[in-house]
Write an enzyme that holds these catalytic residues in place. Sequence first.
Site, mmCIF file in Angstrom:
data_model
loop_
_atom_site.group_PDB
_atom_site.id
_atom_site.type_symbol
_atom_site.label_atom_id
_atom_site.label_comp_id
_atom_site.label_asym_id
_atom_site.label_seq_id
_atom_site.Cartn_x
_atom_site.Cartn_y
_atom_site.Cartn_z
ATOM 1 N N CYS A 54 0.811 -1.222 0.000
ATOM 2 C CA CYS A 54 0.000 0.000 0.000
ATOM 3 C C CYS A 54 0.845 1.273 0.000
ATOM 4 O O CYS A 54 0.311 2.368 0.104
ATOM 5 C CB CYS A 54 -0.947 0.007 1.203
ATOM 6 S SG CYS A 54 -0.139 -0.311 2.767
ATOM 7 N N ASP A 56 2.888 2.446 2.206
ATOM 8 C CA ASP A 56 3.102 3.078 3.504
ATOM 9 C C ASP A 56 4.501 2.751 4.031
ATOM 10 O O ASP A 56 5.092 1.735 3.673
ATOM 11 C CB ASP A 56 2.061 2.599 4.519
ATOM 12 C CG ASP A 56 0.664 3.104 4.188
ATOM 13 O OD1 ASP A 56 0.567 4.114 3.489
ATOM 14 O OD2 ASP A 56 -0.307 2.478 4.631
ATOM 15 N N CYS A 81 -1.302 6.567 4.740
ATOM 16 C CA CYS A 81 -2.688 6.965 4.990
ATOM 17 C C CYS A 81 -2.956 7.155 6.485
ATOM 18 O O CYS A 81 -2.116 6.853 7.337
ATOM 19 C CB CYS A 81 -3.641 5.911 4.427
ATOM 20 S SG CYS A 81 -3.577 4.328 5.283
ATOM 21 N N CYS A 131 -3.307 -1.681 5.984
ATOM 22 C CA CYS A 131 -2.557 -0.451 6.238
ATOM 23 C C CYS A 131 -2.020 -0.384 7.663
ATOM 24 O O CYS A 131 -1.238 0.514 7.986
ATOM 25 C CB CYS A 131 -3.443 0.766 5.980
ATOM 26 S SG CYS A 131 -4.039 0.899 4.283
#
Length: 334
Positions: A54, A56, A81, A131
Amino acid sequence: MAKNNLINQNIWAEYSKKVQDAMNNPRNMGEITEEQAGAMGCKLIIADFGAEACGDAVRLYWAVDEKTDIIKEAKFKSFGCGTAIASSDYMAELCRGKRVEDAVKITNLDVERAMRDNPDTPAVPPQKMHCSVMAYDVIKRAASQYLGVDPEHFEDQIIVCECARISLGTIKEVIKLNDLKTLEQITEYTKAGAFCKSCIKPGGHEKREYYLVDILAETRAEMEAERIKAVADAKVGAFGLESDLAFEELTVIKQLKAIEALIDENIRPMLQMDGGDMEVIDIQKADDGKIDVYIRYMGACSGCSHGGAGGGTLIAIENMLTTTLSPNIRVMPV
């Protein structure tokens, strides 16, 4: 992270109030400098981890008291996020005050549970759980730096579900102990597959080495093979034979009895349900060392000897006999 930045209001409602607050007002975001760590009489540890799935990334700061191995302060920086920020915030909070050896035991599920408003309601929607799965990995890297070991030192099992940190061994053990038959049961018992769902089957947001659908099928097959062997050992014992006696050493009559016992237990009932049956015609040792078992289908199965449903039955019979009695057995339909 503002509410309007989320996809829609429905998704926002699926986040706990703790997560919403940590998204906008993280309490542990920041860094620890060498000077700050030194003022506390601690060693500074900085560890990085990025989640390719993702995009991150998180940087974890520890100030560790080398006399006690206690993490006196923990901070983080996160690139990603709001869910990643919130989970990193709570991850740092959980580390503070723990010994390094105990911090390594913190799992992604521990972080998720800490973010819940109540114990029974998940803190984030399932599609966003991926996440918040960086906690275990960045903690492991920080601990490996402090203790001077490889990060894999803390990973003694293959992890199938990253979200819940559930290992392959645990999943297989739970399936066998509880005789689980469905993916839903695996999730209910272990929480594997309950969040981002990438580990359930191919096609999720990231490719996995192991999937629950395959683990379930393979484990059920192992259980069936173990059951068949147990039945075979019991049947062989019933005929007055030694269970560890090589099948090749038995007389033809005893070989026939052992084969018939397995077929009676595992194959014949299925054939009879469809209006068919089978019989063992002969057993012969071939020139190539194989033991040829000649069988004949009867009734509704009499036309299936060389294909169709009978082909699958033939494979099942041969697999059962080679696995349980001898790898040299070859089943020949007539």
